[in-house]
Design a protein around this motif. Sequence first.
Motif, PDB file in Angstrom:
ATOM      1  N   GLU A 144       0.831  -1.198   0.000  1.00 16.00           N
ATOM      2  CA  GLU A 144       0.000   0.000   0.000  1.00 16.00           C
ATOM      3  C   GLU A 144       0.867   1.250   0.000  1.00 16.00           C
ATOM      4  O   GLU A 144       1.975   1.252   0.540  1.00 16.00           O
ATOM      5  N   VAL A 145       0.343   2.281  -0.633  1.00 14.39           N
ATOM      6  CA  VAL A 145       1.069   3.540  -0.792  1.00 14.39           C
ATOM      7  C   VAL A 145       0.334   4.644  -0.044  1.00 14.39           C
ATOM      8  O   VAL A 145      -0.855   4.891  -0.281  1.00 14.39           O
ATOM      9  N   GLN A 146       1.047   5.303   0.864  1.00 18.05           N
ATOM     10  CA  GLN A 146       0.483   6.433   1.608  1.00 18.05           C
ATOM     11  C   GLN A 146       0.531   7.683   0.738  1.00 18.05           C
ATOM     12  O   GLN A 146       1.568   8.010   0.167  1.00 18.05           O
ATOM     13  N   ILE A 147      -0.597   8.367   0.618  1.00 14.13           N
ATOM     14  CA  ILE A 147      -0.617   9.620  -0.147  1.00 14.13           C
ATOM     15  C   ILE A 147      -1.178  10.739   0.731  1.00 14.13           C
ATOM     16  O   ILE A 147      -1.926  10.514   1.683  1.00 14.13           O
ATOM     17  N   VAL A 148      -0.793  11.965   0.387  1.00 11.07           N
ATOM     18  CA  VAL A 148      -1.366  13.177   0.973  1.00 11.07           C
ATOM     19  C   VAL A 148      -1.594  14.151  -0.172  1.00 11.07           C
ATOM     20  O   VAL A 148      -0.699  14.355  -1.008  1.00 11.07           O
ATOM     21  N   ALA A 149      -2.781  14.737  -0.242  1.00  8.86           N
ATOM     22  CA  ALA A 149      -3.108  15.683  -1.309  1.00  8.86           C
ATOM     23  C   ALA A 149      -3.803  16.893  -0.706  1.00  8.86           C
ATOM     24  O   ALA A 149      -4.624  16.763   0.212  1.00  8.86           O
ATOM     25  N   ASP A 150      -3.468  18.085  -1.202  1.00  7.89           N
ATOM     26  CA  ASP A 150      -4.088  19.299  -0.657  1.00  7.89           C
ATOM     27  C   ASP A 150      -5.116  19.862  -1.622  1.00  7.89           C
ATOM     28  O   ASP A 150      -5.416  19.276  -2.669  1.00  7.89           O
ATOM     29  N   HIS A 151      -5.662  21.025  -1.260  1.00  3.54           N
ATOM     30  CA  HIS A 151      -6.697  21.659  -2.078  1.00  3.54           C
ATOM     31  C   HIS A 151      -6.097  22.580  -3.141  1.00  3.54           C
ATOM     32  O   HIS A 151      -6.831  23.333  -3.790  1.00  3.54           O
ATOM     33  N   HIS A 152      -4.788  22.518  -3.321  1.00  4.37           N
ATOM     34  CA  HIS A 152      -4.102  23.378  -4.283  1.00  4.37           C
ATOM     35  C   HIS A 152      -3.514  22.578  -5.456  1.00  4.37           C
ATOM     36  O   HIS A 152      -2.671  23.081  -6.190  1.00  4.37           O
ATOM     37  N   GLY A 153      -3.978  21.332  -5.596  1.00  2.86           N
ATOM     38  CA  GLY A 153      -3.554  20.503  -6.721  1.00  2.86           C
ATOM     39  C   GLY A 153      -2.299  19.686  -6.486  1.00  2.86           C
ATOM     40  O   GLY A 153      -1.788  19.056  -7.425  1.00  2.86           O
ATOM     41  N   ASN A 154      -1.767  19.684  -5.276  1.00  2.00           N
ATOM     42  CA  ASN A 154      -0.547  18.924  -4.984  1.00  2.00           C
ATOM     43  C   ASN A 154      -0.879  17.534  -4.458  1.00  2.00           C
ATOM     44  O   ASN A 154      -1.695  17.402  -3.530  1.00  2.00           O
ATOM     45  N   ASP A 184      -9.724  13.438  -7.973  1.00  2.00           N
ATOM     46  CA  ASP A 184      -9.875  14.753  -7.340  1.00  2.00           C
ATOM     47  C   ASP A 184      -9.909  14.599  -5.822  1.00  2.00           C
ATOM     48  O   ASP A 184     -10.742  15.175  -5.127  1.00  2.00           O
ATOM     49  N   TYR A 185      -8.965  13.831  -5.314  1.00  2.00           N
ATOM     50  CA  TYR A 185      -8.912  13.449  -3.907  1.00  2.00           C
ATOM     51  C   TYR A 185      -8.059  14.443  -3.123  1.00  2.00           C
ATOM     52  O   TYR A 185      -7.028  14.908  -3.610  1.00  2.00           O
ATOM     53  N   THR A 186      -8.484  14.732  -1.892  1.00  2.00           N
ATOM     54  CA  THR A 186      -7.687  15.585  -1.004  1.00  2.00           C
ATOM     55  C   THR A 186      -7.555  14.921   0.359  1.00  2.00           C
ATOM     56  O   THR A 186      -8.305  14.009   0.700  1.00  2.00           O
ATOM     57  N   ASN A 187      -6.587  15.402   1.149  1.00  2.00           N
ATOM     58  CA  ASN A 187      -6.274  14.910   2.480  1.00  2.00           C
ATOM     59  C   ASN A 187      -5.495  13.598   2.374  1.00  2.00           C
ATOM     60  O   ASN A 187      -4.970  13.263   1.324  1.00  2.00           O
ATOM     61  N   ALA A 188      -5.383  12.885   3.496  1.00  2.94           N
ATOM     62  CA  ALA A 188      -4.592  11.656   3.517  1.00  2.94           C
ATOM     63  C   ALA A 188      -5.421  10.475   3.034  1.00  2.94           C
ATOM     64  O   ALA A 188      -6.645  10.459   3.158  1.00  2.94           O
ATOM     65  N   GLY A 189      -4.737   9.478   2.505  1.00  2.00           N
ATOM     66  CA  GLY A 189      -5.397   8.259   2.054  1.00  2.00           C
ATOM     67  C   GLY A 189      -4.360   7.215   1.717  1.00  2.00           C
ATOM     68  O   GLY A 189      -3.153   7.492   1.708  1.00  2.00           O
ATOM     69  N   THR A 190      -4.810   6.017   1.449  1.00  2.00           N
ATOM     70  CA  THR A 190      -3.909   4.921   1.122  1.00  2.00           C
ATOM     71  C   THR A 190      -4.432   4.172  -0.092  1.00  2.00           C
ATOM     72  O   THR A 190      -5.609   3.777  -0.115  1.00  2.00           O
ATOM     73  N   VAL A 191      -3.563   3.984  -1.073  1.00  2.00           N
ATOM     74  CA  VAL A 191      -3.907   3.200  -2.259  1.00  2.00           C
ATOM     75  C   VAL A 191      -3.272   1.822  -2.092  1.00  2.00           C
ATOM     76  O   VAL A 191      -2.057   1.701  -1.974  1.00  2.00           O
ATOM     77  N   GLU A 192      -4.106   0.798  -2.085  1.00  2.00           N
ATOM     78  CA  GLU A 192      -3.631  -0.557  -1.833  1.00  2.00           C
ATOM     79  C   GLU A 192      -3.519  -1.346  -3.139  1.00  2.00           C
ATOM     80  O   GLU A 192      -4.367  -1.238  -4.017  1.00  2.00           O
ATOM     81  N   PHE A 193      -2.473  -2.166  -3.199  1.00  2.00           N
ATOM     82  CA  PHE A 193      -2.202  -2.988  -4.378  1.00  2.00           C
ATOM     83  C   PHE A 193      -1.911  -4.423  -3.961  1.00  2.00           C
ATOM     84  O   PHE A 193      -1.449  -4.685  -2.837  1.00  2.00           O
ATOM     85  N   LEU A 194      -2.161  -5.342  -4.875  1.00  2.00           N
ATOM     86  CA  LEU A 194      -1.685  -6.714  -4.745  1.00  2.00           C
ATOM     87  C   LEU A 194      -0.582  -6.922  -5.771  1.00  2.00           C
ATOM     88  O   LEU A 194      -0.754  -6.595  -6.955  1.00  2.00           O
ATOM     89  N   VAL A 195       0.548  -7.427  -5.309  1.00  2.00           N
ATOM     90  CA  VAL A 195       1.690  -7.695  -6.183  1.00  2.00           C
ATOM     91  C   VAL A 195       1.893  -9.197  -6.233  1.00  2.00           C
ATOM     92  O   VAL A 195       1.994  -9.859  -5.182  1.00  2.00           O
ATOM     93  N   GLU A 196       1.928  -9.757  -7.430  1.00  2.00           N
ATOM     94  CA  GLU A 196       2.095 -11.200  -7.553  1.00  2.00           C
ATOM     95  C   GLU A 196       3.515 -11.583  -7.166  1.00  2.00           C
ATOM     96  O   GLU A 196       4.485 -11.126  -7.773  1.00  2.00           O
ATOM     97  N   GLU A 197       3.619 -12.408  -6.151  1.00  2.00           N
ATOM     98  CA  GLU A 197       4.910 -12.832  -5.608  1.00  2.00           C
ATOM     99  C   GLU A 197       5.411 -14.077  -6.339  1.00  2.00           C
ATOM    100  O   GLU A 197       4.640 -14.998  -6.622  1.00  2.00           O
ATOM    101  N   ASP A 198       6.675 -14.075  -6.654  1.00  2.00           N
ATOM    102  CA  ASP A 198       7.338 -15.254  -7.187  1.00  2.00           C
ATOM    103  C   ASP A 198       8.074 -15.898  -6.018  1.00  2.00           C
ATOM    104  O   ASP A 198       9.138 -15.434  -5.610  1.00  2.00           O
ATOM    105  N   VAL A 199       7.484 -16.964  -5.460  1.00  2.00           N
ATOM    106  CA  VAL A 199       8.039 -17.540  -4.234  1.00  2.00           C
ATOM    107  C   VAL A 199       9.410 -18.175  -4.478  1.00  2.00           C
ATOM    108  O   VAL A 199      10.167 -18.428  -3.532  1.00  2.00           O
ATOM    109  N   ASP A 200       9.748 -18.419  -5.734  1.00  2.00           N
ATOM    110  CA  ASP A 200      11.058 -19.011  -6.064  1.00  2.00           C
ATOM    111  C   ASP A 200      12.045 -17.971  -6.586  1.00  2.00           C
ATOM    112  O   ASP A 200      13.075 -18.313  -7.157  1.00  2.00           O
ATOM    113  N   ARG A 201      11.722 -16.696  -6.373  1.00  2.00           N
ATOM    114  CA  ARG A 201      12.560 -15.644  -6.939  1.00  2.00           C
ATOM    115  C   ARG A 201      13.944 -15.622  -6.291  1.00  2.00           C
ATOM    116  O   ARG A 201      14.124 -16.007  -5.139  1.00  2.00           O
ATOM    117  N   ASP A 202      14.883 -15.115  -7.056  1.00  2.00           N
ATOM    118  CA  ASP A 202      16.233 -14.888  -6.553  1.00  2.00           C
ATOM    119  C   ASP A 202      16.483 -13.392  -6.590  1.00  2.00           C
ATOM    120  O   ASP A 202      16.722 -12.809  -7.648  1.00  2.00           O
TER     121      ASP A 202
END
Length: 608
Positions: free
Chosen positions: A211-221, A268-286
């Motif tokens: 998950e990614v933490q975001i913060v957005a204000d009312h000034h487009g940032n 058009d989101y403002t204030n704090a929020g969290t965008v959650e993702f699922l990432v496919e794991e390769d359990v045999d990865r090196d």
Amino acid sequence: MFEKVLVANRGEIAVRVMRACEELGVETVAVYSEADKNGGHVRYADEAYNVGPARAADSYLDHEAVIDAAQKAGADAIHPGYGFLAENAEFARKVENEETLTWVGPSSDAMEALGEKTKARTIMNDADVPIVPGTTDPVEEVEEVETFGDEHGYPVAIKAEGGGGGRGMKVVESADDAADELESAKREGEAYFGNDSVYLERYLENPRHIEVQIVADHHGNVRHLGERDCSLQRRHQKVVEEGPSPALSDELREKIGEAARRGVAAADYTNAGTVEFLVEEDVDRDGLLGPDANFYFLEVNTRIQVEHCVTEEITGIDILKWQLRVAAGEELDFAQDDVEIDGHAIEFRINAENAAKDFQPATGGVLTTYDPPGGVGVRVDDAMRQGDELVTDYDSMIAKLIVWGADREECLARSKRALAEYEIEGVTTIVPFHRLTCTDDRFVAGTHTTKYLDEELDPERLSDAQERWGPAEPSASADDVQVVEREFTVEVNGKRFEVDLEERGAAPLSNGGGGSPPQRPQTGSSDDGGSEAAVSGDGESVSAEMQGTVLSVEVAEGDDVAAGDVVVVLEAMKMENDIVAARGGTVSQVAVAEGDSVDMGDTLVVLE
């Protein structure tokens, strides 16, 4: 900046918000139910108002009661914390429509758009954010689930529109399960979020939860503050979170972060929020997962998260303060390039549960000993103090331990030390589980997925950890706590005032400020309005295994049931629990109804 903020929540998150307010010179107002009259957040606040009985629907979820308390107190803003009303667009809109109040959070329109998962999927898809294959329209009939399963394969996830944190989500392993799981998901959605609408997604077998933490204000940032890895879960509920993820390469980390910014900006989101993702794991990865790894949008949490502390520790950014500043109209004073990740942090949820018994919630107890850890890199967010009784009407989390280190290796070593220092007696918690986690090969290697805890970890290891590090049996009542002289509080028209009287328990929680906060009265547990029905039927009783609320009654008088049949579905500590018959028989009496509150040991059904 605001002059006075009402915190529409309880426990550690309410205290966390109040501490941020205090550092900004803002007065605080607490609301509390009858069950929480002695709560730590009540002690901490500058003033406090009773909003109803223990049942959340009649207190913390009562829109009018909360807004009325804010107006009585002369508050000029409401911060919802997380849970309860935090993602309720209807409540946010009511606050927005009050001339004297400001909503500390995203707008009700943005909450509505992103809170309903099918709308959120459409917005993200249009913003070129990858989404898991699924439906964009609500699903009503079981045939739709079966058709989706035939097309995309099983298992299939059925998710409540307003759900989150595993609530309102059911996994369909085959077409035979579709009808029962659809009904259960819709029931949970209605019970927890007032919305029985559900949708479907392909269920990923071995994902990481990023998950990614975001913060957005009312000034487009719009800024993202890095990611957190929340892959260690039990029954889709997070128990350990960390940042940054031990599995992502820098290239993949950047792709996911930018996708989150892109999607939030499109909404058009403002204030704090969290965008959650699922990432496919390769359990045999090196090595780490590279930029070509598949990741999919899961949901947006339109509020502060339980695990926001992880991000605060590795960025040095106080997210709660920025929530208040953004709501007050201030502009973010840092650019995306200014956000730097320093070291590693892990958060351990201190839940009142027994991990060795399938994470069964504690049914009561008194904190006869409560001595949290300290030292360099150790942070504890809590509200309870020694002598407090455990309130079991709500979520099982009583505290959070957040540990920081210069790197993950140091963070794990420091976590072992901090968890060993954490002394809790009188209430069973999952501290022993956390101590085991810090030595678990898969977790230490960072190759665990969301399935690891439920499907792969040997249950005997949990039992051994509980036996080795767990406390003695919890105290059953507050009668053994020494009586001392304390300041007491009384209510007049819902507001608290102080008097001197005897109190059981430990010292009040200091707010660190100049004024004296309301002090803790000790009057024991209060009645939450539930009562056990008189038992008139002959035969063997099927009793409640824990305190909770009846979600549904699955049998009627005269029904024949077999051993193992579900007779009542009981909600306790945010978990849906099937209460089954230990033996077969005929139902001679149903002692409860949907919506009733029950205590452990109350009779639910009588079988002849």
